[in-house]
Scaffold this motif. Structure first.
Motif: not given
Lengths: 256, 521
Positions: A127, A196, A130, A123, A163, A160, A190-191, A157, A187
């Motif tokens: 991340k 969210r 990213l 993970d 979460d 990410a 992408k999240l 980071f 970044g």
């Protein structure tokens, strides 16, 4: 998701927020702009639960809960994340130990089993990619010896990794050159997802070219004085905050 | 009073006058889960909820001398141990010297420590488990003793089988079990109790005892020399690299018994040994006196690494009870290119007075001192090192990390002395202090004496508080306050803990975690 009503906050006797209202719906990106001293960072700090800030009046609900009842670690476990304007160094604490502790306390709160070492490292690697961070960072001490740009990328980071459902970016663009800014914004993009939300706090419109907000708010003297679309940010860029100040003074001459 | 003293912050303590009755006993722990970087934090969490974990007394029939110290006491100890005449003579010389010191009340008073005077006549100076015979196997060992080990979470069998650590257990004053001896013997390594060494290797003991720490060295070393009960002896022959970590575990047991360990390590030319010493003690209400002596001799090209975890009972929250720990540890790099490293984690004792030192006699010799000292509640520690540079191009490194919490006082005191013949000598010292809360004290007393202009001596010192910002940063990632402090403190100590052998590093973190509980806020 997040609802702030009539928030009044002071620190060391100085009143900073004066009846702030804000509603953020799931999946939305809200940008908060404002000049120095308008209360932007205070808002971020109060949301994250910094003790020095005293809430005099008002309420904050987050996913239906009274946010002010929760300690900062509980807020984080509930899914609130603050990307720091000035990330703090933790000498000797490795990124992997730090994040593993963080991720697993969040997971525990969500009723999930702790990640195995292998899952965790995998993970981390994904991340880190990213935001273009070297995966070797797991051995480095948290923020120690990181360049300004690395520190900001490290914040995204961590976002990410944890979460969250609500991420607050406190002047994440400050001190970044244009390349780093793009990496950080990529970044964040992408999240983005429908569950969210983001509150993006910034001085400059520049960041909003990359992270396109659904709503832009202007914070002045501790209140949101104007809200609009991303075009509002462009207007501000062009005319400066003084334009709004005079407009507000005309319409609300009694504002404190 | 202290040249170069840097007093970072200070708070004097008022210790209540207490009953001074002492006793002590010793042991270990170490059937530890394998060290795994990824599990360390969880591991910390799992152990971080207890009071002093090792506080209990083993009921073993013990042979205890009456309280008080006289020539007769010294003779009694010597005869109980069946010692030869020369040993008794040495003890008596030490005792007579000690008497003079005691008359002059020549206790070391320069340390930044505050405690009531000790009544040395109110201490018992000898205690040995009654079941004296040496055992061939563990089956023959007093089951009560084995249960003690179980409660501490160690099993000797497991240790033998899994860890490859030979353990010489000093329970009170007499060694009751020694493992791995045969394997060591094959290589000519001697690892045994001090008593056995006197019996079987008198020529070695005679030659080296008191050669690094003479009985006249200081008040407590002198006391130890007169009444030392037992301890460990270790001899590594020329060119031999000891294949395992040698470890002695100490535990203070018999109520009202002073115990005085003595350790002697001799590393012949080109040899290597890593030696571990770890301690826990049972909870007690009286103060307990401990005055140990450790001597290390490293010949040409030899290397000795000595690691300690000290976790004796620190007293309760009000400072009641707890061990008085007055230790003299010194090594000499006798031959060229020799190296001696001291690594210590000090978390226990109500009073710690301890300066593991190195005399760098040979050319190109190396001395190292890595230390973490943690104090909380009303604990007081005055610890550091002395690096005495005599040889050319000798070099020393000192890294000391002091962590103070509660109302404790934690002092680093170190001497770097460069003799006029020590051409090209180098020293680097770094002393960092971390404060938890605002009622504790951290102090740094570096002494530097340089008689050779070619020497390079560097000293760095920092003091920091565990910052609200650091804790908040951890909080904002979902990490609770107690865990945050543990992370930060472990980070602060990391470079020292990394010097410890792996199983010890885990133990060290475990102890730190336990000690940190309740010391925040």
């Amino acid at each position: 998701m997040l609802s702030i009503k009539n928030l009044h906050v002071q620190i060391e006797g100085n009143k900073i927020l004066n009846g702030l209202d804000l509603d953020v719906e799931p999946g939305m990106i809200h940008a908060i702009m404002g000049p120095n001293g308008s209360g932007k960072s205070t808002l971020a700090s109060v949301l994250a639960g910094r003790e020095e800030y005293e809430v005099l009046e008002g309420e904050i609900t987050f996913k239906g809960q009274d946010l002010l009842e929760l300690g900062p670690d509980e807020r984080a476990r509930e899914g609130l994340f603050l990307a720091f304007q000035y990330p703090v160094e933790l000498p000797g604490v490795s990124m992997s130990n730090f994040l593993k502790e963080a991720v697993n306390s969040v997971r525990e709160h969500r009723g999930l089993p702790p990640l195995s070492s292998a899952e965790f490292l995998k993970d981390m690697k994904e991340k880190a990619a990213l935001v273009d961070l070297n995966p070797d960072l797991k051995r480095r001490s948290v923020n120690e010896g990181f360049s300004g740009g690395e520190k900001k990328r490290n914040e995204i980071f961590q976002l990410a990794m944890l979460d969250p459902t609500l991420a607050i970016l406190d002047e994440t663009d400050s001190g970044l050159d244009i390349d780093a800014l793009r990496i950080v914004a990529d970044g964040v993009n992408k999240l983005r997802d429908e569950n969210r939300s983001f509150v993006v706090i910034t001085h400059y419109q520049r960041l909003l070219n990359y992270i396109v907000p659904d709503v832009v708010h202007v914070l002045l003297n501790g209140r949101i004085v104007k809200s609009g679309t991303k075009d509002l940010a462009l207007q501000l860029e062009e005319k400066g905050y003084d334009w709004l100040k005079s407009e507000i003074e005309l319409s609300e001459p009694t504002t404190a | 009073m202290y040249p170069g003293a840097i007093v970072d912050s200070e708070r004097r303590l008022n210790l209540n006058k207490r009953n001074n009755r002492y006793f002590k006993l010793e042991i270990d722990f170490s059937a530890l889960p394998p060290f795994n970087d990824m599990d360390e934090t969880k591991y910390l969490q799992s152990v971080a909820d207890s009071e002093y974990e090792y506080g209990f007394v083993t009921e073993i029939d013990a042979d205890t001398a009456p309280k008080g110290l006289s020539e007769d006491t010294v003779r009694l100890i010597s005869s109980k141990k069946g010692e030869p005449e020369w040993m008794l003579d040495w003890r008596l010389r030490a005792f007579r010297h000690w008497q003079k010191l005691a008359e002059k009340e020549a206790y070391p008073r320069w340390a930044h420590l505050d405690y009531p005077d000790i009544d040395f006549q109110d201490v018992s100076y000898y205690s040995a488990p009654n079941s004296k015979p040496k055992y061939e196997s563990l089956d023959e060992v007093d089951p009560e003793l084995l249960r003690t080990f179980d409660r501490l979470g160690i099993s000797l069998q497991e240790q033998k089988r899994l860890t490859g650590v030979a353990v010489d257990i000093v329970m009170d004053s007499v060694s009751v079990a020694t493992t791995f001896k045969d394997e060591l013997e094959k290589q000519g390594i001697i690892f045994c109790s001090f008593g056995e060494a006197i019996e079987k290797h008198p020529e070695l003991v005679k030659k080296y005892i008191g050669s690094v720490v003479p009985y006249s060295d200081n008040f407590y070393a002198c006391l130890n020399s007169a009444v030392f009960s037992d301890g460990s002896f270790c001899y590594i022959p020329e060119g031999v690299r000891c294949p395992m970590e040698l470890s002695t575990y100490f535990r203070i047991n018999e109520a009202g018994t002073g115990q005085f360990e003595r350790t002697l390590i001799v590393a012949e030319k080109g040899s290597y040994v890593s030696y571990l010493e770890g301690c826990t003690a049972p909870m007690r209400d009286e103060n307990q006196l401990h005055a140990a002596v450790v001597e290390i001799i490293a010949m040409e090209d030899a290397e000795v690494k000595y690691s300690t975890i000290q976790n004796w009972y620190p007293g309760d929250k009000n400072g009641k009870g707890g061990i008085y720990n007055f230790v003299t540890k010194r090594g000499i790099c006798e031959g060229d290119n020799a190296k001696i490293s001291w690594t210590q984690l000090e978390t226990g004792s109500s009073i710690t007075w301890k300066y593991p030192s190195v005399i760098l006699k040979g050319d190109n010799t190396t001395g190292e001192f890595y230390s973490v000292a943690f104090t909380k509640n009303k604990q007081q520690a005055d610890t550091g090192t002395k690096m005495i540079h005599l040889g050319k191009n000798s070099s020393s490194t000192i890294i000391s990390k002091g962590i103070s919490a509660g109302e404790s006082n934690n002092s680093y005191r170190g001497l770097v002395k460069i003799n006029k013949k020590a051409q090209g000598a180098r020293n680097f010292s770094q002393c960092d202090s971390l404060l938890l809360g605002d009622r504790c004290g951290a102090h740094t007393f570096p002494y530097i004496e340089i008689d050779n202009s070619t020497a390079q001596v560097e000293h760095e010192a920092t003091t920091s508080k565990v910052g609200e910002d650091q804790i908040f940063y951890c909080n904002s990632r979902g990490i609770g306050e107690a865990e945050a402090v543990k992370l930060i403190v472990n980070g602060f100590c990391k470079e020292i803990l990394a010097e410890l052998p792996m199983e010890f590093a885990v133990e060290a973190q475990k102890l730190l975690a336990i000690e940190l509980e309740g010391s925040v806020g």
